[in-house]
Design an enzyme around this catalytic site. Structure first.
Site, PDB file in Angstrom:
ATOM      1  N   ARG B  18       0.928  -1.190   0.070  1.00 38.81           N
ATOM      2  CA  ARG B  18       0.049   0.083   0.020  1.00 38.81           C
ATOM      3  C   ARG B  18       0.928   1.164   0.045  1.00 38.81           C
ATOM      4  O   ARG B  18       0.388   2.125  -0.831  1.00 38.81           O
ATOM      5  CB  ARG B  18      -1.141  -0.149   1.361  1.00 38.81           C
ATOM      6  N   ASN B  36      -6.217  -2.837   1.487  1.00 39.17           N
ATOM      7  CA  ASN B  36      -6.273  -4.399   1.615  1.00 39.17           C
ATOM      8  C   ASN B  36      -7.508  -4.986   1.889  1.00 39.17           C
ATOM      9  O   ASN B  36      -8.360  -4.537   2.340  1.00 39.17           O
ATOM     10  CB  ASN B  36      -5.393  -4.937   2.702  1.00 39.17           C
TER      11      ASN B  36
END
Ligand SMILES: [Fe+3]
Ligand SMILES: [Mg+2]
Ligand SMILES: [Zn+2]
Ligand SMILES: [Zn+2]
EC number: 6.2.-.-
Lengths: 342, 750
Positions: B18, B36
């Site tokens: 990320r 996620n």
């Protein structure tokens, strides 16, 4: 003695026919030896021990099909008596009476039968039990292997004595009465005609007197006869029942060099070898010395020693602390020992 | 406004994915978000997004593995900025990546005098450091790891919270102010310097590493090595080595592929041809040494201070798994170690070092543990919707496997399950992996062998939970593992598996191990096998190679030679046991054939001190054969009783008589075995019964045997192991695939 009455020297199907031949066989081979005054189909049991308040009756049965029927240190008859006497004894009972039922293969030598019966008589006398009822059947060739014997036994457990694996407590020590695996190794050696076997005798022996002695000297929590499946299986059964773990010490295991040798050559683990006169019992740690002394005072317990103890751990798991210090799991086997190394 | 929704699948969580996307987005001036979820990473992006998917693929973080990127167009209101959205829902946080070797950036920091982590033994970041070995419970989060005892200092906390920082959300983040502490016993103010000094004096050190303790000594000091072997009761088993690349290059000549493997984040032990400059005691009679690079800051600091290669062997009692606790080490390793280099970051999960090698045909993994678990492997086409299955593997190199949603989690090498601590670890692994994988099996797979502890465990579980139990033949499982890792589709054609192995129980109650199985995931037939010989003494035959030679020589009518070769051994009793079938099951094991040949050449005849010693020695010898000639391989003709090896033993005796070198004899045996099986398997492909040949079983850890078999197969399509072990460490994958395939094929059973 009326031994002369039998004409043939091997058993024929006629001996099982129910007629005179059969009566001759039974009388000349069996009853004349076991109970010269005559045996009855239905025995009536009388014993002072039975009358004591709190005493309980113990009853057991076992069949014996060992091959070969005669081996160094014993024969099938000796095992048939010792086996049932020991079943009673390790439960805490004083063995008193036995029955003996024979299945005989056509063609079996009468002389062999006589040897077997004689060794049963001797063993019963040693153990202080009487063979008071029995049965005989003859089957055709190949339907049995020489002689199969079933013995049942009755004994009395005195008031206040309870032997049970669930009584084993953390810290209790495991004691065996003598060397391990002699019987199994003797049988294997006898079966294989192995040269080295001469020194190994079956440990086949009655454990009644030993049990009476040790129970008098210590609080025996539980006891098992380490027969088929060996000490490993006996310990596993006990661990399962008490819900503790049991750890034994490889260095403490009493093994004869010759038995070790046979095991190494055949790739067998002596912990799994059958015994016919070896027991494992548990006593509180503080009474271990007293128990050992009592056992050593009897013939069957001369080599008694501590092999391990019950401890906290995975329920029912038996491990062996090896010579290098690791702990190996000693399992119950499903079948025969099959190779596992890939 | 137009934008893209980008779905990334694979190993993309817990690897800095990320913040990586966030950084890309900042650079491109893209807005939107990244998050996620249970399927992986999901990105929604607006603005100049065209190059984003390609950048993601090309620049993905070092520990990530992208299986798929799916891109679709979306319309919506463009947000003001790009955000990392905190995870929500279950499954998202459960991913834990494998432990990874110290990255270059962290290494540079610990070597930079001005850096606040200079000389710090526990530096790590999102791209490296401990993961599975510190995991206590799920979800993977600092509080659930053995780092929970170390509250972050303000500096670490701000790094942890900054998406632009290399340590953004690095759970094991630490520094000298707040993190774990290193010390040496007996105490000394500079533990690293003291450890190096003691090593220079030839002492043996117990060193707490990532997945367990090692015992270390100077790899150039023959006396120290001999001492270590004596103390550990380990006469001959090869010892692993650790050194920098420069150090390794002094004692071996690693190829580019080998250097790449050594430098992989999984930092395995890699077997490298040795140039003979280190003492023989490192790996007696072997042509390769197992090397690894330092893979934690502690190792880097120690190797640098010591200035040379170290023996780094696992710290354990003989037969037991590696020690992981400090008190346990003080107690158990005291007889071996002169000093203890320890720290206060607990090891939660024991993991051995992985062992790999590079063959001319690619990588080969021998022991799969640290650096690989709990990573997943993709499954072949057709298994996407197969029922979830758990498989429990074998007995000696136990490892379990879970499959779900077209992915497999093949667990780490555990060891021999009769060992009490290993058994405990097996049960823990069973629980751990189920939790990690959020696994709810419908099917349980076990080996046919009723006395494998793993088989009993699986059988009991299936019974207790009412699950479908599938018993899988050992070598069928090996075949399926090889097919599976090569993504052979579920509905693919049959494969001819050459399975050369130790042993496994056959459905006929005899012991198999040198087989050609023609099969698919659902079933198999036994197309060919070695001629059987009695395995006298069962497992004892593995420990004592001469037993196998005696059985084979007697069979070949060479009893007189056996009498000469093994004149001191109890031959009569063994022969009696063989004749009477006393613990002497018939076996077609190829592994035991290696042992038999080795014993005839007086290699480990009376006993091997570790599993595979005779076969490995035979391989090492064969590799030295001068100008080997494929036309002189030992012939093993096919008979109704199997491939007959009697002629081979006669030929070996004749060759020994005419002064042929044992190197050449060893080579001819390898080549004969390879040609025999390759020819028969290739014929099955040629006449259309199979589409490809697969090579599996423990004997295919032998790189020469693999090479000769591949050569003998010519252009026949072949599947080999590169990602999973050909030995029993890979067995569970095949078991799981077979069980799932069968359950899928008979849905009424579900
Ligand atoms: Fe295998
Ligand atoms: Mg009974
Ligand atoms: Zn790093
Ligand atoms: Zn800090």
């Amino acid at each position: 003695m009326n031994m002369m009455r039998l004409k043939q020297d091997t058993v024929t199907l006629a001996h099982g026919g129910g007629g005179k031949a059969m009566r001759d066989l039974i009388e000349s081979v069996f009853t004349s030896v076991f109970q010269p005054d005559g045996m009855e189909d239905q025995a009536r049991l009388m014993d002072a021990a039975l009358q004591k308040p709190g005493a309980r009756l113990a009853f057991t049965t076992d069949s014996f099909v060992v091959d070969p029927v005669e081996f160094p240190g014993g024969d099938i008859g000796k095992i048939a008596v010792c086996g049932t006497v020991n079943d009673l004894a390790v439960g805490g009972a004083k063995p008193l009476w036995l029955s003996a039922a024979f299945i005989i293969e056509e063609g079996t030598e009468i002389a062999l039968l006589r040897r077997i019966v004689e060794s049963m008589r001797i063993e019963a006398e040693k153990a202080g039990v009487r063979i008071i009822t029995g049965d005989t059947k003859v089957v055709g060739r190949g339907s049995a292997d020489k002689v199969f014997i079933t013995t049942s036994g009755v004994g009395v457990i005195p008031a206040g004595r309870t032997l049970s694996a669930d009584r084993i407590q953390e810290g209790d020590v495991a004691i065996v009465n003598g060397v391990l695996g002699d019987h199994g190794a003797a049988i294997l050696a006898a079966r294989g005609d192995m040269m080295l076997s001469t020194d190994i005798q079956s440990d086949c022996q009655g454990l009644g007197h030993l049990m009476q002695a040790v129970c008098a000297a210590a609080d025996v929590q539980a006891c098992r006869d380490a027969t088929r499946g060996g000490v490993a299986s006996a310990l596993n059964e006990m661990a399962e029942a008490c819900g503790l773990a049991i750890e034994i010490e490889e260095a403490a295991l009493p093994l004869r060099t010759e038995v070790k040798g046979v095991c190494e050559i055949l790739g067998l683990d002596p912990l799994y070898l059958a015994n016919e006169g070896t027991l494992v019992l548990f006593v509180p740690e503080g009474q271990a010395e007293a128990a050992l002394d009592a056992m050593k005072s009897t013939e069957a317990g001369r080599d008694a020693c501590i092999i391990g103890r019950a401890k906290q751990g995975p329920k029912g798991q038996v491990t062996m602390r090896t010579l290098f210090g690791g702990a190996r799991i000693v399992d119950m086997l499903v079948g025969e020992q099959l190779p596992r190394i890939c | 406004m137009q934008g893209l929704r980008i779905r990334v699948r694979g190993q993309v969580q817990g690897v800095g994915f990320r913040p990586f996307v966030w950084t890309l987005a900042q650079g491109l001036g893209v807005t939107g978000h990244v998050l996620n979820d249970p399927e992986g990473v999901l990105i929604e992006a607006y603005g100049p997004v065209a190059s984003l998917p390609d950048l993601i693929r090309r620049k993905a973080p070092p520990l990530s593995r992208i299986d798929a990127i799916e891109v679709s167009e979306i319309t919506g209101k463009s947000p003001a900025d790009f955000r990392i959205i905190a995870s929500s829902g279950t499954g998202a946080e459960t991913r834990v990546t494998p432990d990874a070797a110290t990255c270059d950036a962290c290494l540079a920091e610990i070597q930079t005098p001005t850096d606040r982590r200079c000389g710090y033994a526990f530096a790590n970041c999102t791209h490296c450091g401990p993961r599975y070995t510190i995991l206590r419970a799920l979800p993977y989060d600092r509080a659930q790891t053995t780092m929970a005892e170390f509250p972050m200092c303000p500096d670490c906390a701000s790094e942890y919270a900054d998406p632009a920082d290399r340590r953004f959300h690095a759970q094991p983040i630490a520094c000298p102010v707040c993190g774990p502490r290193l010390w040496i016993e007996p105490a000394h103010e500079d533990p690293i310097a003291e450890a190096a000094a003691r090593l220079r004096h030839g002492e043996i050190l117990a060193i707490k590493g990532l997945g367990g303790f090692h015992l270390a000594c100077d790899a150039r000091n023959a006396g120290a090595i001999a001492n270590l072997r004596r103390r550990k009761h380990r006469p001959a088993k090869p010892l692993a080595l650790m050194g920098t690349l420069a150090m390794i290059r002094q004692h071996a000549s690693p190829t580019e592929a080998e250097v790449a493997l050594l430098s992989d984040p999984s930092a395995p032990i890699v077997l490298l041809s040795s140039n003979g400059t280190l003492p023989d005691g490192v790996a007696p009679n072997q042509s390769t040494y197992g090397w690894m690079l330092p893979y934690t800051p502690l190792h880097h600091l120690l190797i640098e201070a010591f200035g040379g290669p170290l023996v780094m062997t696992s710290g354990n009692l003989s037969g037991e798994p590696q020690v992981i606790g400090n008190d346990e080490a003080r107690e158990k390793l005291a007889p071996f170690a002169d000093a203890f280099l320890m720290h206060d970051r607990d090891i939660a999960r024991r993991l051995d070092d992985s062992v790999e090698r590079i063959t001319p045909h690619g990588p080969m993994i021998l022991r799969r543990a640290r650096g690989h678990v709990p990573g997943t492997l993709p499954l072949p086409e057709g298994f996407e919707d197969a029922p979830q299955a758990v498989a429990y593997g074998g007995q000696m190199k136990a490892a379990l496997c879970l499959i779900k949603n077209g992915q497999a989690l093949l667990g780490h090498h555990l060891g021999e399950l009769d060992e009490a601590l290993t058994w405990e670890a097996f049960q823990q692994a069973d629980r751990d992996y189920a939790a990690l994988f959020d696994h709810k099996p419908q099917v349980v797979a076990v080996d046919l062998h009723p006395d494998f502890r793993a088989s009993r465990h699986g059988t009991a579980r299936a019974e207790a939970e009412g699950l479908i139990l599938q018993e899988v033949q050992h070598h069928h499982a090996h075949l399926a593992t090889c097919m599976g890792e090569n993504l052979w589709p579920l509905d693919g054609c049959k494969v001819a598996g050459i399975i050369l192995d130790g042993l496994g129980l056959g459905p006929d109650g005899t012991v198999w191990g040198g087989e050609i199985l023609l099969g698919d995931y659902l079933g198999f037939e036994r197309a060919a096998h070695l001629s059987p010989a009695p395995l006298v003494g069962g497992d004892r035959a593995q420990a004592e190679p001469w037993r196998n030679a005696l059985a084979r020589l007697d069979q070949a009518g060479l009893s007189d030679w056996a009498d000469d070769l093994f004149s001191d051994a109890p031959r009569d009793m063994l022969r009696m046991a063989a004749t009477r079938g006393l613990n002497a099951p018939m076996s077609t094991s190829a592994g035991r054939l290696f042992d038999a040949v080795a014993a005839c050449l007086d290699i480990c005849s009376a006993g091997q001190s570790y599993e595979g010693e005779a076969a490995m020695t035979l391989e090492a010898l064969a590799l030295k054969a001068p100008s080997p000639d494929p036309h002189h391989a030992y012939h093993m003709p096919e008979t109704p009783n199997g491939f007959d090896v009697s002629q081979m033993f006669k030929a070996i005796r004749a060759d020994l008589g005419n002064q042929t070198s044992i190197q050449t004899i060893a080579w001819r045996f390898h080549a004969g075995l390879a040609q025999t099986f390759a020819t028969a398997a290739a014929a099955l492909v040629k006449d259309g019964q199979a589409k490809a040949v697969a090579l599996s079983g423990g004997c295919f850890q032998n790189a020469l045997l693999l090479d000769l078999t591949l050569r003998a197969l010519g252009d026949t399509p072949v599947l080999i192991h590169t990602k999973t072990p050909a030995n029993d460490g890979g067995l569970a994958l095949g078991q799981a695939l077979i069980a799932a395939a069968r359950a899928k094929a008979t849905p009424e059973s579900m």
